[in-house]
Write a protein that holds these residues in place. Structure first.
Motif, mmCIF file in Angstrom:
data_model
loop_
_atom_site.group_PDB
_atom_site.id
_atom_site.type_symbol
_atom_site.label_atom_id
_atom_site.label_comp_id
_atom_site.label_asym_id
_atom_site.label_seq_id
_atom_site.Cartn_x
_atom_site.Cartn_y
_atom_site.Cartn_z
ATOM 1 N N THR A 29 0.822 -1.209 0.000
ATOM 2 C CA THR A 29 0.000 0.000 0.000
ATOM 3 C C THR A 29 0.856 1.258 0.000
ATOM 4 N N LEU A 30 1.866 1.303 0.835
ATOM 5 C CA LEU A 30 2.730 2.471 0.946
ATOM 6 C C LEU A 30 3.467 2.725 -0.364
ATOM 7 N N ARG A 31 4.000 1.650 -0.949
ATOM 8 C CA ARG A 31 4.750 1.804 -2.192
ATOM 9 C C ARG A 31 3.858 2.304 -3.322
ATOM 10 N N LEU A 32 2.671 1.715 -3.448
ATOM 11 C CA LEU A 32 1.780 2.110 -4.539
ATOM 12 C C LEU A 32 1.290 3.538 -4.370
ATOM 13 N N HIS A 33 0.841 3.881 -3.171
ATOM 14 C CA HIS A 33 0.338 5.235 -2.957
ATOM 15 C C HIS A 33 1.441 6.274 -3.138
ATOM 16 N N SER A 34 2.656 5.929 -2.764
ATOM 17 C CA SER A 34 3.775 6.854 -2.962
ATOM 18 C C SER A 34 3.982 7.130 -4.443
ATOM 19 N N ASN A 35 3.915 6.081 -5.256
ATOM 20 C CA ASN A 35 4.087 6.238 -6.697
ATOM 21 C C ASN A 35 2.932 7.020 -7.322
ATOM 22 N N VAL A 36 1.701 6.749 -6.864
ATOM 23 C CA VAL A 36 0.535 7.457 -7.400
ATOM 24 C C VAL A 36 0.595 8.935 -7.019
ATOM 25 N N ILE A 37 0.917 9.218 -5.772
ATOM 26 C CA ILE A 37 0.993 10.613 -5.319
ATOM 27 C C ILE A 37 2.080 11.368 -6.076
ATOM 28 N N LYS A 38 3.203 10.705 -6.315
ATOM 29 C CA LYS A 38 4.280 11.334 -7.087
ATOM 30 C C LYS A 38 3.792 11.678 -8.491
ATOM 31 N N LYS A 39 3.059 10.758 -9.106
ATOM 32 C CA LYS A 39 2.511 10.990 -10.440
ATOM 33 C C LYS A 39 1.514 12.153 -10.413
ATOM 34 N N ILE A 40 0.655 12.199 -9.401
ATOM 35 C CA ILE A 40 -0.338 13.276 -9.287
ATOM 36 C C ILE A 40 0.348 14.631 -9.120
ATOM 37 N N ILE A 41 1.387 14.689 -8.292
ATOM 38 C CA ILE A 41 2.084 15.957 -8.055
ATOM 39 C C ILE A 41 2.731 16.473 -9.342
ATOM 40 N N LEU A 42 3.402 15.597 -10.064
ATOM 41 C CA LEU A 42 4.065 16.011 -11.305
ATOM 42 C C LEU A 42 3.050 16.503 -12.337
ATOM 43 N N SER A 43 1.927 15.790 -12.434
ATOM 44 C CA SER A 43 0.891 16.184 -13.389
ATOM 45 C C SER A 43 0.223 17.483 -12.966
ATOM 46 N N ALA A 44 0.033 17.669 -11.654
ATOM 47 C CA ALA A 44 -0.602 18.897 -11.152
ATOM 48 C C ALA A 44 0.261 20.120 -11.425
ATOM 49 N N LEU A 78 -3.428 12.845 -19.485
ATOM 50 C CA LEU A 78 -4.357 12.357 -18.466
ATOM 51 C C LEU A 78 -4.728 10.900 -18.729
ATOM 52 N N VAL A 79 -5.014 10.587 -19.985
ATOM 53 C CA VAL A 79 -5.345 9.212 -20.368
ATOM 54 C C VAL A 79 -4.172 8.281 -20.071
ATOM 55 N N LEU A 80 -2.968 8.713 -20.446
ATOM 56 C CA LEU A 80 -1.780 7.896 -20.190
ATOM 57 C C LEU A 80 -1.532 7.713 -18.699
ATOM 58 N N ASP A 81 -1.776 8.768 -17.912
ATOM 59 C CA ASP A 81 -1.605 8.655 -16.460
ATOM 60 C C ASP A 81 -2.548 7.601 -15.883
ATOM 61 N N GLY A 82 -3.793 7.587 -16.377
ATOM 62 C CA GLY A 82 -4.740 6.581 -15.920
ATOM 63 C C GLY A 82 -4.257 5.172 -16.218
ATOM 64 N N LEU A 83 -3.728 4.974 -17.420
ATOM 65 C CA LEU A 83 -3.210 3.662 -17.802
ATOM 66 C C LEU A 83 -1.980 3.285 -16.973
ATOM 67 N N LYS A 84 -1.160 4.282 -16.653
ATOM 68 C CA LYS A 84 0.032 4.010 -15.832
ATOM 69 C C LYS A 84 -0.362 3.596 -14.418
ATOM 70 N N ILE A 85 -1.402 4.225 -13.872
ATOM 71 C CA ILE A 85 -1.853 3.852 -12.523
ATOM 72 C C ILE A 85 -2.435 2.443 -12.533
ATOM 73 N N VAL A 119 -8.570 6.542 -13.101
ATOM 74 C CA VAL A 119 -8.231 5.734 -14.276
ATOM 75 C C VAL A 119 -9.301 5.650 -15.360
ATOM 76 N N LEU A 120 -10.544 6.062 -15.085
ATOM 77 C CA LEU A 120 -11.600 5.888 -16.090
ATOM 78 C C LEU A 120 -11.288 6.557 -17.439
ATOM 79 N N PRO A 121 -10.705 7.769 -17.465
ATOM 80 C CA PRO A 121 -10.348 8.318 -18.774
ATOM 81 C C PRO A 121 -9.412 7.386 -19.555
ATOM 82 N N GLY A 122 -8.504 6.721 -18.852
ATOM 83 C CA GLY A 122 -7.601 5.780 -19.509
ATOM 84 C C GLY A 122 -8.315 4.543 -20.003
#
Length: 235
Positions: free
Chosen positions: A3-18, A31-38, A78-81
Motif C-alpha cells: 500500500t505504501l509503495r503504490l500510494h507513494s508512486n501514485v501521489i508522485k505521479k499526481i504531483i508532477l501532473s498537477a 491524463l489518459v496515459l496517467d490513468g493507464l500508468k496507474i 483511471v476511467l479516462p484511460g
C-alpha cells in the motif's frame, strides 16, 4: 508495504501532473496515459484487471453520458484511460474535490461539473445546465448516480441523473459497471486506503442506450447491466 509503495508512486505521479496542469501544460492525452500508468501500477502489485466492452464504443460518435456505479478513488483516477482518448470526458464531482492539493488542479483541467451534495435541487440544475454545455462542446460526461462511494451496489441509491442528462442533451447513455474495492477506503485519509491485490479490478462497458419517454426502461436496463456485470466479477 504494498500500500505504501503504490500510494507513494501514485501521489508522485499526481504531483508532477498537477504542476504541469497549473502551468496550463497538462494535455488530455497525458491524463489518459496517467490513468493507464496507474492501472499498470495496480497490476505490478498483483491486482488482476479485467476490461470488457470497449468494442461497444467503436461505432458510437462522441459525446455521450457514461453512467457508472462508484466504489473507490481508483475509478476517478483511471476511467479516462479505460475509456480511451477518443472520448474526451469529464466528471460530475463533489466540489470539495477541486480544493484538494494537487489532485484538484488535475480535475480542474477537465472542466468538471461541481456539485455541493447539500442541495439536491440546485445540484440537479447545475448538472443539467453545465452537463448539456459540456456535451455540446463534444465532452462526454461521467456520472456516478450514487451519492457516495459504496462497496455494495444498491439500486435504490442509484438515481436517474445520468439518464435525465442524456435525454436532455439528446445523446446516448453508456452503462459502466466497475469493481475497484482493491483500492480501499482509508481510515485517516479516505481517498488512500489499503491496497488488496487479492481482489480483482473490473471495468465492464455496456452497449449505448437511447433514452425514450421518461427513461424508466433504460434506467432499469442500466441497473440490470451493472448487477449482472458485478456478479460476473465477484464469481
Amino acid at each position: 508495504m504494498i500500500t505504501l509503495r503504490l500510494h507513494s508512486n501514485v501521489i508522485k505521479k499526481i504531483i508532477l501532473s498537477a504542476i504541469k496542469a497549473r502551468k496550463g501544460e497538462y494535455t488530455y492525452e497525458e491524463l489518459v496515459l496517467d490513468g493507464l500508468k496507474i492501472l499498470q501500477m495496480m497490476r505490478n502489485v498483483g491486482c488482476r484487471i479485467t476490461v470488457e466492452g470497449i468494442e461497444n464504443l467503436q461505432n458510437l460518435k462522441p459525446p455521450c453520458v457514461f453512467v457508472a456505479n462508484h466504489m473507490s478513488t481508483l475509478e476517478t483516477l483511471v476511467l479516462p484511460g479505460v475509456i480511451g482518448k477518443e472520448f474526451r470526458v469529464t466528471f460530475v464531482v463533489k466540489e470539495s474535490l477541486l480544493k484538494y492539493p494537487f489532485f484538484g488542479k488535475i480535475l480542474s483541467a477537465l472542466k468538471p461539473i461541481p456539485v455541493s451534495r447539500k442541495n439536491p435541487k440546485e445540484d440537479y440544475r447545475v448538472v443539467m445546465q453545465e452537463g448539456v454545455k459540456r456535451l455540446k462542446e463534444g465532452i462526454s460526461v461521467i456520472v456516478f448516480p450514487q451519492a457516495t462511494r459504496e462497496l455494495i451496489f444498491d439500486p435504490a441509491k442509484f438515481n436517474t441523473l445520468g439518464i435525465k442528462l442524456a435525454q436532455k442533451a439528446s445523446v446516448a447513455a453508456v452503462p459502466v459497471a466497475l469493481r475497484t474495492d482493491a483500492w480501499g477506503v482509508g481510515r485517516i485519509v479516505k481517498d488512500f486506503g489499503k491496497i488488496d491485490p487479492t481482489k480483482p479490478i473490473c471495468f465492464f462497458i455496456g452497449k449505448p442506450v437511447i433514452i425514450e419517454d421518461r427513461g424508466v426502461k433504460e434506467h432499469l436496463q442500466i441497473i440490470e447491466f451493472i448487477e449482472a456485470s458485478l456478479r460476473k466479477c465477484y464469481n
